[in-house]
Design a protein around this motif. Structure first.
Motif: not given
Ligand code: AMP
Ligand code: MG
Length: 347
Positions: A273-300
């Motif tokens: 998921t992303t930083e914006e959404n990470k607290d929304f979910y419940q799962a065994d492992v939730v990993l944020p991948c950058g910020r949706r508002e800046d997709l370059h951080t997701v790519a990185a």
């Protein structure tokens, strides 16, 4: 084989990293293979003019031999030694994007090993925008063939540790220059057609290229997985963590519902998921991948997060999806490959 490691503390200070670079360059000149940082991902370099050196790359990575390599150069003068019939629009692109994450496919002059070009009449070339990569290529005075420095099929490496985990003992050395910046590979653009064609989306976006040279096309195989790609490498499964990945196109509630169903069946489930959404979910492992508002951080962070799942015990990974525009095109291209094109759409 013992893999030497050179740590570069300050990539901006050439005088400090010069001694390490000159050792790495010496190994490249001796036709050994060495991993080094670029602005996209870590590359595994070899002398592009020597077939035996290039064969070592294919061996170390377990890479299929029909998948050609990108040649890395440090000066424009090197380009004219290896490519010919270079169109005017290609020079415009070099002026704007080199050094940088844009690879140009041009007619080969035949100086580069056929192992690099996989016997094609073309050669793929780029000038990386990383002080360590440029200094290394300059120092060894050779065009350097360099695919990503991972085992074939695995996510590309964005840190020297990723390279070490995959290739320690299989290559002569690793230059450790810290984390790479862009995080996804270069854009590959075929410049042998009248209207250039994007064969692989990457660090430079279609929109940015079109601002400089007008209309470009996108290889049909990027949108239709049954079409034969013009870039041989695009047909292979790639970038995949050990557990299956499924991309979800829909709301967070829909994604959470799918996770809940799987966990009821006793599956251990991870969510990308992303930083914006990470607290929304419940799962065994939730990993944020950058910020949706800046997709370059997701790519990185994408490859790092895909690798991180391998250190957990999840058996299935659900990933959010991203808009297919700008750098989002490269992100979704890599994610879809990691997922083997498995997508679940909310109705
Ligand atoms: P990698 O080195 O793993 O980043 O992959 C390089 C990409 O560039 C692969 O998808 C190759 O198929 C592509 N490529 C390299 N050389 C050529 C070429 N001459 N024509 C078309 N695609 C190429
Ligand atoms: Mg690769």
């Amino acid at each position: 084989m013992e893999t030497k490691i050179w740590v570069v503390d300050n990539i901006e200070d050439k005088s400090q990293f010069y001694p390490q670079i000159s050792q790495a360059a010496e190994l490249l000149r001796a036709n050994e293979i060495v991993a080094f940082p670029t602005e996209t991902v870590y590359g595994l370099g070899a002398n592009a003019t020597d077939t035996a050196a290039v064969e070592k790359i294919f061996m170390a990575k377990g890479r299929p031999s029909d998948n050609p390599l990108i040649v890395h150069i440090a000066q424009l003068q090197q380009l004219e030694e290896i490519a010919t019939d270079i169109p005017a629009f290609a020079y415009k692109l070099m002026e704007r994007f080199w050094p940088g994450p844009l690879t140009l496919v041009l007619k080969t002059k035949g100086k580069i090993s056929e192992k690099v070009t996989a016997g094609l009449p073309t050669v793929a070339v780029r000038m990386p925008n990383h002080p360590v990569a440029l200094a290394l290529i300059q120092e060894c005075r050779l065009p350097i063939a360099a695919p990503s420095a991972n085992l074939s099929g695995r996510p590309s490496p964005t840190t020297a540790k990723h390279v070490y985990d995959d290739l320690n003992g299989r290559i002569a050395g690793i230059v450790d220059g810290g984390e790479t910046g862009v995080g996804v590979e270069s854009t590959v653009l075929d410049c042998t057609e009248e209207i250039p064609v994007i064969l692989r989306p990457g660090g430079v976006t279609k929109e940015e290229i079109e601002q400089v040279i007008g209309k470009v096309r996108i290889d049909a195989a990027l949108e239709d997985k049954t079409a034969t790609p013009k870039s041989p490498g695009m047909k292979y499964t790639h970038y995949a963590p050990k557990s299956p990945v499924i991309i979800i196109e829909g709301s967070r509630t829909f994604l959470q519902h799918l996770v809940d169903e799987q966990r009821k069946n006793g599956m251990k489930v991870g969510i990308l998921t992303t930083e914006e959404n990470k607290d929304f979910y419940q799962a065994d492992v939730v990993l944020p991948c950058g910020r949706r508002e800046d997709l370059h951080t997701v790519a990185a962070h994408l490859y790092q997060v895909l690798r991180h799942f391998d250190e957990t015990d999840v058996e299935l990974i659900y990933s959010e999806s991203f808009p297919v525009e700008g750098i989002g095109s490269a992100i979704m291209n890599r994610l879809k490959k990691a997922a083997g094109y498995q997508v679940i759409r909310e109705k």
